[in-house]
Design an enzyme around this catalytic site. Structure first.
Site, PDB file in Angstrom:
ATOM      1  N   HIS A 185      61.070  45.946  24.702  1.00  0.00           N
ATOM      2  CA  HIS A 185      62.678  45.709  24.576  1.00  0.00           C
ATOM      3  C   HIS A 185      62.696  46.983  23.594  1.00  0.00           C
ATOM      4  O   HIS A 185      62.225  47.493  22.451  1.00  0.00           O
ATOM      5  CB  HIS A 185      63.029  45.166  24.276  1.00  0.00           C
ATOM      6  CG  HIS A 185      64.752  44.623  24.072  1.00  0.00           C
ATOM      7  ND1 HIS A 185      65.595  45.261  22.762  1.00  0.00           N
ATOM      8  CD2 HIS A 185      65.541  44.598  24.974  1.00  0.00           C
ATOM      9  CE1 HIS A 185      66.981  44.863  22.765  1.00  0.00           C
ATOM     10  NE2 HIS A 185      67.243  44.680  23.981  1.00  0.00           N
ATOM     11  N   PRO A 186      63.801  47.693  23.562  1.00  0.00           N
ATOM     12  CA  PRO A 186      64.302  48.777  22.542  1.00  0.00           C
ATOM     13  C   PRO A 186      64.644  48.649  20.466  1.00  0.00           C
ATOM     14  O   PRO A 186      63.843  49.382  20.193  1.00  0.00           O
ATOM     15  CB  PRO A 186      65.741  49.374  22.850  1.00  0.00           C
ATOM     16  CG  PRO A 186      65.489  49.018  24.189  1.00  0.00           C
ATOM     17  CD  PRO A 186      64.677  47.431  24.768  1.00  0.00           C
ATOM     18  N   VAL A 187      64.695  47.482  20.952  1.00  0.00           N
ATOM     19  CA  VAL A 187      64.142  46.585  19.346  1.00  0.00           C
ATOM     20  C   VAL A 187      62.900  46.378  18.985  1.00  0.00           C
ATOM     21  O   VAL A 187      62.984  46.269  17.297  1.00  0.00           O
ATOM     22  CB  VAL A 187      65.173  45.684  18.652  1.00  0.00           C
ATOM     23  CG1 VAL A 187      67.110  46.032  19.037  1.00  0.00           C
ATOM     24  CG2 VAL A 187      65.123  44.688  19.508  1.00  0.00           C
ATOM     25  N   LYS A 188      62.295  45.873  19.683  1.00  0.00           N
ATOM     26  CA  LYS A 188      60.579  46.116  19.395  1.00  0.00           C
ATOM     27  C   LYS A 188      59.651  47.496  18.739  1.00  0.00           C
ATOM     28  O   LYS A 188      60.690  48.158  18.230  1.00  0.00           O
ATOM     29  CB  LYS A 188      60.207  45.554  20.654  1.00  0.00           C
ATOM     30  CG  LYS A 188      60.861  43.988  21.622  1.00  0.00           C
ATOM     31  CD  LYS A 188      61.082  43.188  20.374  1.00  0.00           C
ATOM     32  CE  LYS A 188      60.829  41.966  21.158  1.00  0.00           C
ATOM     33  NZ  LYS A 188      61.899  41.728  21.539  1.00  0.00           N
ATOM     34  N   ILE A 189      58.798  47.209  18.692  1.00  0.00           N
ATOM     35  CA  ILE A 189      57.864  48.545  17.944  1.00  0.00           C
ATOM     36  C   ILE A 189      57.863  49.372  18.748  1.00  0.00           C
ATOM     37  O   ILE A 189      57.570  50.819  18.640  1.00  0.00           O
ATOM     38  CB  ILE A 189      56.725  47.206  16.964  1.00  0.00           C
ATOM     39  CG1 ILE A 189      57.007  46.758  16.425  1.00  0.00           C
ATOM     40  CG2 ILE A 189      55.752  48.782  17.178  1.00  0.00           C
ATOM     41  CD1 ILE A 189      56.226  45.505  15.893  1.00  0.00           C
TER      42      ILE A 189
END
Length: 384
Positions: A185-189
């Site tokens: 997901h975009p907020v992941k690393i």
């Protein structure tokens, strides 16, 4: 507003996606295989299976391990909904194991005690899903030993922990589990927009996961009843959980910078540790068996020492332009799970943590100056 998380997209990432868009393959093409092989090699696993998102990964992980009606699945209360929902999708029952008050991960002591009680009652779990919260691995060696003793299977929910280290290896090598799940997901690393991947060292599980992500179909002539270039055979009930070549190309490009992403996050975490020292809050504890990849940097507000509520601090930070968040509302406290019979107070450590938790901004492109701004806002919100 300084967000709590943000993707980092480079010109190389854009070029990699553009190359796929100009190619003959934009859905099921060669970038997917390359991405699977590259990440499996990075973490030290035998096989990778890329899917549409980590929720889909958790779902088919359960199915591949035979979870169904009558099965029991245990996970952590301190996680996103998907870690528990995946079992319900399969018709299984769900229960939770309280967290360690230091790491905020599943407590191995609580797990051992609950297993002993379940053994006496004849209600042992079929699958346990430990969650590597904020990027720090659970103590998988201890959980793996319990799995052997009590006969359950293990799915590591490493949605937060791609790139993390555990006892000399990378999270995802499946040394102490059957499967590991990553999220992109975009907020992941590391991001593919939406996406996820499963890791396993089992050839049988690998083949099962490949079928389950694509309608239960096989195209391998050796596995088909009828032969022909056009033949596809559905051999079990599967799903359309496939990732695209476009997403895989982005993931491959991002993977070349994963070590840099992790290094910067660790630098920012160490800097937070120094800058927040002495304030009436708890900084994240790090166990000595691994090194977090720092998807999140969660602080815990000591309301008694601070003389301020978590809500008050949270609202003050948001008003100051700091996009903090809270991870997580304990899953058993959600209305849906309350209707399943869970009640407040069953998992006191998870509830205690939730009542003081605030996730501060943590992402690769966060600058030192922005981090200084975050810390100044925290000090102001605490009246320091």
């Amino acid at each position: 507003m300084i967000p709590y998380g943000r993707q980092s997209i480079s010109d190389a990432d854009i070029a990699a996606v553009e190359e796929v868009l100009r190619s003959d393959w934009i859905t099921q093409g060669p970038s997917i295989d390359r991405f699977e092989q590259a990440l499996a090699a990075y973490v030290g696993a035998q096989h990778g299976v890329a899917v549409a998102n980590a929720t889909a990964a958790l779902h088919i992980a359960c199915l591949a391990l035979g979870v169904g009606e009558g099965s029991r699945v245990w996970t952590s209360p301190n996680t996103f909904l998907a870690s528990a929902n995946c079992a319900l999708y399969c018709g299984a029952s769900v229960d939770f194991v309280d967290i360690d008050p230091a790491t905020y991960n599943m407590s191995t002591a609580a797990l051992a005690a609950k297993l002993e009680q379940a053994k006496a009652a004849g209600t042992l779990p079929d699958v346990v899903i430990p969650v590597h919260f904020a990027g720090q691995s659970c103590d998988m060696e201890a959980i793996g030993a319990l799995a052997r003793d009590y006969g359950f299977r293990v799915i590591e929910d490493a949605s937060h922990a791609v790139g993390a280290d555990y006892r000399g290896g990378k999270v995802g090598n499946c040394r102490h589990s059957d499967l590991t799940v990553f999220s992109f997901h975009p907020v992941k690393i590391l991001t593919t927009g939406e996406g996820g991947m499963l890791m396993t060292n089992s050839a049988d599980l690998h083949r099962s996961l490949q079928r389950l992500r694509s309608h239960g179909m096989v195209r391998d002539p050796a596995m088909q009843q009828e032969q022909g270039a056009w033949i596809y055979e559905q051999q079990e009930l599967g799903f359309n959980y496939r990732i695209t070549d476009i997403q895989a190309a982005l993931g491959l490009s991002q993977l070349t910078r994963l070590d840099a992403f992790i290094a910067r996050r660790r630098e920012l975490a160490a800097r937070y540790d120094r800058l927040l020292a002495g304030l009436p809050l708890a900084i994240p504890y790090q166990a000595d068996y691994g090194v977090s990849s720092w998807h999140l940097y969660p602080i815990w507000i000591d309301e008694e020492k601070a003389g301020r509520s978590r809500r008050g601090v949270f609202d003050a930070l948001r008003a100051s332009g700091i996009g903090v968040n809270v991870h997580y509302i304990p899953v058993p406290n959600q209305p849906y799970y309350q209707r399943l019979g869970f009640v407040p107070g069953q998992f006191p450590q998870a509830e205690r943590y939730y009542n003081g938790a605030i996730s501060l901004p943590m992402y690769y492109s966060l600058t030192d100056a922005e981090q200084d701004q975050v810390v100044a806002a925290v000090r102001q919100a605490l009246g320091q």
